[in-house]
Motif scaffolding. Sequence first.
Motif, PDB file in Angstrom:
ATOM      1  N   PRO A   1       0.841  -1.205   0.000  1.00  0.00           N
ATOM      2  CA  PRO A   1       0.000   0.000   0.000  1.00  0.00           C
ATOM      3  C   PRO A   1       0.871   1.247   0.000  1.00  0.00           C
ATOM      4  CG  PRO A   1       0.144  -0.899   2.208  1.00  0.00           C
ATOM      5  CD  PRO A   1       0.868  -1.874   1.316  1.00  0.00           C
ATOM      6  N   ALA A   2       0.350   2.327  -0.570  1.00  0.00           N
ATOM      7  CA  ALA A   2       1.077   3.593  -0.587  1.00  0.00           C
ATOM      8  C   ALA A   2       0.111   4.726  -0.879  1.00  0.00           C
ATOM      9  CB  ALA A   2       2.204   3.569  -1.623  1.00  0.00           C
ATOM     10  N   ASP A   3       0.434   5.906  -0.370  1.00  0.00           N
ATOM     11  CA  ASP A   3      -0.215   7.135  -0.802  1.00  0.00           C
ATOM     12  C   ASP A   3       0.573   7.683  -1.994  1.00  0.00           C
ATOM     13  OD1 ASP A   3      -1.897   6.847   1.385  1.00  0.00           O
ATOM     14  OD2 ASP A   3      -0.686   8.154   2.658  1.00  0.00           O
ATOM     15  N   VAL A   4       0.043   8.697  -2.661  1.00  0.00           N
ATOM     16  CA  VAL A   4       0.751   9.285  -3.788  1.00  0.00           C
ATOM     17  C   VAL A   4       0.664  10.808  -3.716  1.00  0.00           C
ATOM     18  CG1 VAL A   4      -1.274   9.233  -5.333  1.00  0.00           C
ATOM     19  CG2 VAL A   4       1.033   9.239  -6.306  1.00  0.00           C
ATOM     20  N   VAL A   5       1.771  11.463  -4.021  1.00  0.00           N
ATOM     21  CA  VAL A   5       1.808  12.917  -4.135  1.00  0.00           C
ATOM     22  C   VAL A   5       1.627  13.254  -5.610  1.00  0.00           C
ATOM     23  CG1 VAL A   5       3.191  14.993  -3.775  1.00  0.00           C
ATOM     24  CG2 VAL A   5       3.336  13.101  -2.144  1.00  0.00           C
TER      25      VAL A   5
ATOM     26  N   ALA B   1      -4.527  10.305  -2.230  1.00  0.00           N
ATOM     27  CA  ALA B   1      -3.876  11.191  -3.191  1.00  0.00           C
ATOM     28  C   ALA B   1      -3.643  12.531  -2.502  1.00  0.00           C
ATOM     29  CB  ALA B   1      -4.738  11.361  -4.438  1.00  0.00           C
ATOM     30  N   ILE B   2      -2.380  12.963  -2.409  1.00  0.00           N
ATOM     31  CA  ILE B   2      -2.002  14.151  -1.650  1.00  0.00           C
ATOM     32  C   ILE B   2      -1.513  15.225  -2.613  1.00  0.00           C
ATOM     33  CG2 ILE B   2      -0.572  15.042   0.224  1.00  0.00           C
ATOM     34  CD1 ILE B   2      -0.170  12.137   1.138  1.00  0.00           C
ATOM     35  N   ASP B   3      -2.098  16.408  -2.526  1.00  0.00           N
ATOM     36  CA  ASP B   3      -1.660  17.554  -3.324  1.00  0.00           C
ATOM     37  C   ASP B   3      -0.179  17.818  -3.050  1.00  0.00           C
ATOM     38  OD1 ASP B   3      -1.087  20.300  -4.141  1.00  0.00           O
ATOM     39  OD2 ASP B   3      -3.253  20.581  -4.304  1.00  0.00           O
ATOM     40  N   ARG B   4       0.588  18.063  -4.103  1.00  0.00           N
ATOM     41  CA  ARG B   4       2.036  18.236  -3.945  1.00  0.00           C
ATOM     42  C   ARG B   4       2.398  19.428  -3.051  1.00  0.00           C
ATOM     43  NH1 ARG B   4       4.519  21.014  -9.445  1.00  0.00           N
ATOM     44  NH2 ARG B   4       3.093  22.778  -9.534  1.00  0.00           N
ATOM     45  N   HIS B   5       1.452  20.373  -2.858  1.00  0.00           N
ATOM     46  CA  HIS B   5       1.705  21.520  -1.991  1.00  0.00           C
ATOM     47  C   HIS B   5       1.412  21.215  -0.525  1.00  0.00           C
ATOM     48  CE1 HIS B   5       2.443  24.075  -5.443  1.00  0.00           C
ATOM     49  NE2 HIS B   5       1.267  23.744  -5.962  1.00  0.00           N
ATOM     50  N   ASP B   6       0.852  20.049  -0.262  1.00  0.00           N
ATOM     51  CA  ASP B   6       0.444  19.705   1.103  1.00  0.00           C
ATOM     52  C   ASP B   6       1.575  18.972   1.818  1.00  0.00           C
ATOM     53  OD1 ASP B   6      -0.906  19.142   3.434  1.00  0.00           O
ATOM     54  OD2 ASP B   6      -2.309  17.706   2.525  1.00  0.00           O
TER      55      ASP B   6
ATOM     56  N   ARG C   1       1.350  11.561   7.094  1.00  0.00           N
ATOM     57  CA  ARG C   1       1.147  10.183   6.647  1.00  0.00           C
ATOM     58  C   ARG C   1       2.404   9.329   6.877  1.00  0.00           C
ATOM     59  NH1 ARG C   1      -3.765   8.259   6.062  1.00  0.00           N
ATOM     60  NH2 ARG C   1      -3.297   7.010   4.187  1.00  0.00           N
ATOM     61  N   LEU C   2       3.560   9.894   6.618  1.00  0.00           N
ATOM     62  CA  LEU C   2       4.788   9.144   6.849  1.00  0.00           C
ATOM     63  C   LEU C   2       4.993   8.860   8.336  1.00  0.00           C
ATOM     64  CD1 LEU C   2       7.175  10.897   4.307  1.00  0.00           C
ATOM     65  CD2 LEU C   2       6.526   8.480   4.270  1.00  0.00           C
ATOM     66  N   LYS C   3       4.751   9.867   9.159  1.00  0.00           N
ATOM     67  CA  LYS C   3       4.923   9.665  10.599  1.00  0.00           C
ATOM     68  C   LYS C   3       3.924   8.648  11.154  1.00  0.00           C
ATOM     69  CE  LYS C   3       7.129  13.986  12.002  1.00  0.00           C
ATOM     70  NZ  LYS C   3       7.025  15.202  12.863  1.00  0.00           N
ATOM     71  N   ALA C   4       2.780   8.526  10.467  1.00  0.00           N
ATOM     72  CA  ALA C   4       1.775   7.544  10.895  1.00  0.00           C
ATOM     73  C   ALA C   4       2.070   6.139  10.365  1.00  0.00           C
ATOM     74  CB  ALA C   4       0.391   7.990  10.434  1.00  0.00           C
ATOM     75  N   GLY C   5       3.189   5.999   9.635  1.00  0.00           N
ATOM     76  CA  GLY C   5       3.587   4.679   9.160  1.00  0.00           C
ATOM     77  C   GLY C   5       3.140   4.334   7.759  1.00  0.00           C
TER      78      GLY C   5
END
Length: 300
Positions: free
Chosen positions: A143-147, A171-176, A183-187
Amino acid sequence: MSQPNFAHPRYWSTWLAIAAMHLGAWLPWRLKLWLGKAIGLAAWRFASRRRHITETNIRLCFPELDADRQAALVRESFIANGIGLLETATGWCRDPEHLRHRVTFQGQQHMARAQGRGRGVLIIGIHFSTLDLGGALHSLFFPADVVYRPHDNPLFERFMTRARSRIFGRAIDRHDLRGVVRRLKAGHNVWYSPDQDFGRDASVFAPFFGIEAATIKLTAKIARMTGAPVMPLIFHRNPDGRTYTLEYLPPLADFPSGDEVADAARVNAVIEAAIRRHPEQYLWLHRRFKTRPRGEARLY
């Protein structure tokens, strides 16, 4: 903000494009390859501005090739990216499970080891023509999120975001930046592609194929803020045109170093090495060297 009226005639061409992508996603594989090649050759012949950009990039990045081989690589790049349109449609509009038999995934142990430590991983993706299909294939394993960069057309933006949200966790806005860090800190793993020119303010100049390129500083900043390992992911279409290979490389050691230029150069070197494996599949159609050091002439 009021919701746009997507029934308005200004969106009819977008609806047609979306319908075409849905149709293309379900074509037989051989027909996809044929149609993608035809689209690529048409763009190579008629999209003169994009051809000029591609020719410039190839000339700058592969000076060791003679003029005929450079021209051939330009043509091959357009064909690969034409096929990539059908691959993108497939990745967005169909369940990736139907492609599991077409993918070989190497280096999975690197991600498994990082996940075993309970840490989110910053995945370095690359703008190959297979980018969105690669994301769909990756979702079969991890699994992964995407910028991503939001699309200017609100209807296509909604379609694209829904498709990517089905493939990726979020899906994360590149400015966010805060969203990425949270999300990274949450694993959670986050797929991030730093190989485009985002302008002078966001970048340092670092070598890419021997050319000083505006290279985004955010990769090292995110790694420093989160402690997330930075892991390159390579993906390409195999020569048979029907199968794909994904490969995780080991996380970058001692990254970030605290030297913004050195860190940017390391990321560029990894991306360059991956591109050299299958140079025709890279997105040479974008102006990678648009921003130049002060006083240097434009390249396009």
